[in-house]
Design an enzyme around this catalytic site. Structure first.
Site, short mmCIF file in Angstrom:
data_model
loop_
_atom_site.label_atom_id
_atom_site.label_comp_id
_atom_site.label_asym_id
_atom_site.label_seq_id
_atom_site.Cartn_x
_atom_site.Cartn_y
_atom_site.Cartn_z
N LYS A 15 -0.15 20.00 9.93
CA LYS A 15 0.01 21.47 9.93
C LYS A 15 -0.81 22.10 11.06
O LYS A 15 -0.38 23.06 11.70
CB LYS A 15 -0.41 22.06 8.58
N LYS A 50 1.75 23.98 13.50
CA LYS A 50 1.69 25.44 13.45
C LYS A 50 0.78 26.00 14.54
O LYS A 50 0.61 27.22 14.63
CB LYS A 50 1.20 25.90 12.07
N PHE A 103 -4.08 27.69 5.52
CA PHE A 103 -4.48 26.87 4.37
C PHE A 103 -3.40 25.81 4.19
O PHE A 103 -2.25 26.01 4.59
CB PHE A 103 -4.59 27.73 3.10
N ASN A 126 5.24 31.45 -7.19
CA ASN A 126 4.31 30.33 -7.44
C ASN A 126 3.06 30.85 -8.15
O ASN A 126 2.96 32.04 -8.45
CB ASN A 126 3.97 29.63 -6.12
N ASP A 175 8.30 28.59 0.65
CA ASP A 175 8.89 27.83 1.75
C ASP A 175 10.42 27.94 1.71
O ASP A 175 11.08 27.73 2.71
CB ASP A 175 8.49 26.35 1.65
O1 PMT Z 1 -4.44 32.49 -4.78
P1 PMT Z 1 -5.28 31.47 -5.52
O2 PMT Z 1 -4.88 31.35 -6.98
O3 PMT Z 1 -6.75 31.72 -5.33
O4 PMT Z 1 -4.96 30.03 -4.91
C1 PMT Z 1 -5.37 29.71 -3.63
C2 PMT Z 1 -4.30 28.91 -2.86
C3 PMT Z 1 -4.11 27.55 -3.53
C4 PMT Z 1 -2.97 29.67 -2.85
C5 PMT Z 1 -4.86 28.77 -1.39
O5 PMT Z 1 -6.07 28.08 -1.42
C6 PMT Z 1 -3.87 28.02 -0.50
O6 PMT Z 1 -3.85 26.81 -0.42
N1 PMT Z 1 -2.98 28.80 0.21
C7 PMT Z 1 -1.92 28.27 1.05
C8 PMT Z 1 -0.77 27.84 0.18
C9 PMT Z 1 0.40 27.36 1.02
O7 PMT Z 1 1.37 28.06 1.12
O8 PMT Z 1 0.21 26.22 1.65
P2 PMT Z 1 1.34 25.49 2.58
O9 PMT Z 1 0.73 24.18 2.82
O10 PMT Z 1 2.66 25.57 1.91
O11 PMT Z 1 1.39 26.38 3.88
C10 PMT Z 1 0.55 26.13 5.01
C11 PMT Z 1 0.17 27.43 5.69
O12 PMT Z 1 1.33 28.07 6.24
C12 PMT Z 1 -0.45 28.44 4.75
O13 PMT Z 1 -1.52 29.07 5.44
C13 PMT Z 1 0.67 29.44 4.48
O14 PMT Z 1 0.16 30.75 4.24
C14 PMT Z 1 1.47 29.39 5.77
N2 PMT Z 1 2.92 29.63 5.61
C15 PMT Z 1 3.64 28.92 4.70
C16 PMT Z 1 5.00 29.16 4.58
C17 PMT Z 1 5.61 30.12 5.40
N3 PMT Z 1 6.89 30.39 5.29
N4 PMT Z 1 4.86 30.80 6.30
C18 PMT Z 1 3.54 30.56 6.43
O15 PMT Z 1 2.89 31.17 7.28
#
Ligand code: PMT
Length: 402
Positions: free
Chosen positions: A338, A342, A324, A211, A280
């Site tokens: 979330k 989580k 995040f 990504n 994901d």
């Molecule tokens: O890196 P940059 O270019 O500065 O951009 C910043 C960002 C947009 C990446 C950052 O601000 C951000 O939003 N990061 C989280 C992106 C994300 O994966 O969001 P999500 O909504 O899909 O996941 C929710 C949370 O679960 C996140 O904290 C993620 O790290 C975590 N996660 C997700 C998938 C997974 N398999 N395990 C996880 O722990």
């Protein structure tokens, strides 16, 4: 914040190079100004390499010649207005005297008169020069005028004598800078684990599913936590960024590698902040050889990756967990879901459809969600500012948990 570091001509001038590094680690932008005598001890090139900025050495563009343009003619005014602090370290007896008497005969002393920013001096000189009534009188004058003085230490001096006169330790100088600028040290004793960047999932030996995360948000968090006194473990997917020098840095590539590193390192962590854009989904059956181009197209089966944060939350102990949420719609609803699903203490939600927020830009627009409280919508800020606001919330949650 911007700081001008005045380096004057004493043996301790070499220590100013390390001081520049330490000031940068506090998140400060450092403009070095050297007196002529300082250049007998250390070259401007050293400071230019460390700061990536031109070092100011002369009042005028070239000795005796008129300034090249109006900007360089009034550079001292421009610098004076731009800075949040003037620090002179080491400060010789000579510069203290010129400052005390308002003599403006070089760039540094002119800057001192022209700026309204606070001023700190860290004297260093021979013990007799330090104890001389003239120097003591000048120091008292400067103190009375509001200049902060980081007194020299006692010890063995380069001139062979012993006594007060040695440049104060860098930590004492940094403490004065932090105090004057109001920089926080509220994460001392915490170990903050930050994840950053994307993860990559192999499709075959040459293709990956990934990504647009640049790592900027996570790296800004790591830098801010270091500045505020935490031990920082930074686990990052592939990025082009340089990790902060004092962070323990663990590069990873896949979600599984990130999972293992996070679960292992989290044992020592008191705070975990997952800013990484973790995949994901990953290919269910990555191919050992390059997939050949086929006329009929290609369908790839994907399987969900393990949810690292959810796994961490199951055995959380006293850790503060921050996630995040990268959203393209229904930001509040999804962020709250979330937070609950989580088992997090804080969710930082960003609308990644905006051009000035989310992936690969220097700014972000986030809303903070904690349980049982109204969301806090923050205006557009630099990722560095966002990082500090997230850490403010972490500190607040830590106080509540005690
Ligand atoms: O890196 P940059 O270019 O500065 O951009 C910043 C960002 C947009 C990446 C950052 O601000 C951000 O939003 N990061 C989280 C992106 C994300 O994966 O969001 P999500 O909504 O899909 O996941 C929710 C949370 O679960 C996140 O904290 C993620 O790290 C975590 N996660 C997700 C998938 C997974 N398999 N395990 C996880 O722990």
């Amino acid at each position: 914040m911007r700081i001008a570091l005045g380096v004057t001509g004493g043996v301790a001038a070499y220590k100013a190079a390390e001081l520049v590094r330490r000031l940068q680690q506090e998140g400060l932008d450092v403009q070095v100004v050297m007196t002529r005598a300082a250049r007998e001890f250390i070259t401007p090139l050293t400071f230019a390499a460390l700061t990536g900025q031109r070092v100011i050495t002369e009042m005028f563009s070239e000795e005796g010649r008129a300034p090249a343009n109006i900007e360089s003619a009034i550079e001292h005014i421009a610098v004076a207005q731009r800075i949040d602090l003037l620090l002179v370290a080491p400060a010789t007896a000579d510069v203290l005297a010129r400052m005390a008497h308002g003599v403006a005969d070089d760039f540094l002393t002119t800057l001192y008169l022209a700026t309204r920013a606070p001023v700190i001096v860290a004297p260093a000189m021979n013990v007799n020069m330090w104890e001389h009534p003239a120097t003591q009188h000048n120091v008292a004058t400067l103190r009375a005028r509001g200049v902060h003085v980081v007194a020299p230490e006692e010890g063995y001096l380069a001139c062979g004598m012993s006594g007060p006169g040695r440049l104060a330790g860098l930590e004492a100088i940094l403490d004065a800078v932090r105090q004057v600028l109001g920089l926080k040290r509220d994460l001392v004793g915490e170990t903050v684990l930050v994840t950053a960047g994307p993860t990559c999932e192999d499709l075959d030996p040459v293709r990956v599913l990934t990504n647009r995360s640049s790592g900027k948000m996570g790296f800004a968090l790591a830098e801010a936590a270091l500045r505020r006194g935490a031990r920082v473990i930074l686990i990052s997917g592939p990025t082009h960024l340089l990790p902060p020098p004092n962070a323990e840095f663990l590069p990873v590539r896949t979600t599984e590698e990130m999972r293992r590193a996070v679960l292992e390192q989290a044992r020592a962590a008191t705070v975990v902040i997952m800013a990484a854009a973790v995949a994901d989904f990953r290919p269910a059956a990555p191919q050992p050889t390059k997939i050949k181009r086929a006329s009929g197209g290609l369908t790839v089966a994907l399987e969900p990756t393990p949810d690292i944060l959810a796994e961490l939350a199951r055995d959380r102990g006293n850790r503060i967990l921050v996630g995040f949420a990268a959203e393209t719609e229904h930001l509040a609803e999804n962020a709250r879901a979330k937070l609950e699903a989580k088992g997090l203490d804080l969710v930082v939600a960003n609308d990644v459809t905006r051009a000035d927020a989310g992936f690969d830009v220097d700014t972000n627009v986030v809303t903070l969600f904690v349980r049982g409280a109204a969301p806090v919508e923050l205006p557009r800020m630099t990722k560095r500012e966002v990082a500090d606001r997230v850490l403010d919330e972490v500190v607040r949650l830590r106080h509540l948990s005690r």
